[in-house]
Write a protein that holds these residues in place. Sequence first.
Motif, short mmCIF file in Angstrom:
data_model
loop_
_atom_site.label_atom_id
_atom_site.label_comp_id
_atom_site.label_asym_id
_atom_site.label_seq_id
_atom_site.Cartn_x
_atom_site.Cartn_y
_atom_site.Cartn_z
N HIS A 117 0.82 -1.22 0.00
CA HIS A 117 0.00 0.00 0.00
C HIS A 117 0.85 1.28 0.00
CE1 HIS A 117 -3.63 2.30 0.93
NE2 HIS A 117 -2.97 2.91 1.90
N HIS A 121 1.05 4.70 -2.42
CA HIS A 121 0.98 6.12 -1.99
C HIS A 121 2.18 6.90 -2.53
CE1 HIS A 121 -2.43 6.90 0.54
NE2 HIS A 121 -2.22 5.83 1.30
N ASP A 317 -6.69 7.14 -0.09
CA ASP A 317 -6.57 5.84 -0.76
C ASP A 317 -7.31 5.79 -2.09
OD1 ASP A 317 -5.10 5.15 1.39
OD2 ASP A 317 -6.61 3.85 2.31
ZN ZN Z 1 -3.46 4.85 2.59
#
Ligand code: ZN
Length: 350
Positions: A117, A121, A317
């Motif tokens: 993840h 980002h 996100d």
């Molecule tokens: Zn995040």
Amino acid sequence: MKEVVLGIETSCDECSIALVKKIGSTELKVLSNITYSQIDLHRPYGGVVPEIASRNHLETIHFVLDRALRESGVCWNAIDAISVTNRPGLVGALLVGVSAAKAMAYAHQKELYAIHHLEGHSLSVFLDQKLPEIKGPLLVGVISGGHTNLYVVEGNPIHWKKDWFQTNLIASSLDDAAGEAFDKTAKLMGLPYPGGVWIDENARKGDPKAFHFPRALKEKSNLNFSFSGLKTAVALEVQKIREKRQLEERRNDLCASVQEAIVDVLLRKISFAMDRYRCQTLVLVGGVAANSRLRERLASEFRSTDIFSPLPQYCTDNGAMIAAVPLLRSIAPLKQEELLTLNAFSSGSH
Ligand code: ZN
Ligand code: KG4
């Protein structure tokens, strides 16, 4: 060479699918990025309820996928690969995206990439904006609800090492993440979840010097962060104010002062890190990178630094940042035999 990737992100409370096309060596065009945010579902509980998150991802992912494909105007034949977040995050939530990705990769015979993840980002800064060539060393700050991590890496992500998000980590939070500090203190002040946006909004009408909250680990020798003391100090102050029944009238000042304390600490540590590692370029990503006071002070106090942040819609996100990873990094897809056994992990160290 890969040109179009479908990215899936379900690690927490956003179900997001995107189609992203590579149009230059580090330039990405987002063809579609559909996000269903569960914020309203979790708000009554003051935070994300994992079971609600995974069940809702299951209910919404088909619709999100349909819309992402439709809006992109791309058909399956034109999609070169699928990438999906499989760590770190809420395992039940991650598994929904991972299962969907596995099924699609199998049915449509596409390559599948398992993505960290935070790597997503970090690359969100390349979505829909053309950056000049970045000369390393580059400081990357991932400032989100779950992390406050600083990394020193090369300018072009193609040169980043395989496990750079572990090997190149130079600082992190010893307790709460910066976004968590925003959310927890907002909750104490009676603001809705997620509190960062509300603090940002209310702080515009408040005085950042009205209350003095602690700035932990001030010394230059320590690049790490700590926000739990701030949370305790805010809890005590809010209790006193509540007793005087003044919360409504003091809330904006509280928000401005809390925000100033968090932003102060972030800027101080970033500045120490830039000096120590001789970085001239800073990339700030993650939900907190959208904070208006942080952006304002960066622009005025870091004039000799090249600073890049994602467009606001790519700070929180999203699937597009997950699609960005195989397009910008030289990483291998899963082997055929790994395709159906891919798992999800709550921790990022897998
Ligand atoms: Zn995040
Ligand atoms: O990156 P993100 O969407 O999710 C994680 O990976 O954690 O970040 C969410 C976090 C939340 O803590 C939220 O309160 C914070 O980012 N946030 C903000 C702002 N917008 C989102 N914090 C401060 N100011 C904002 N404008």
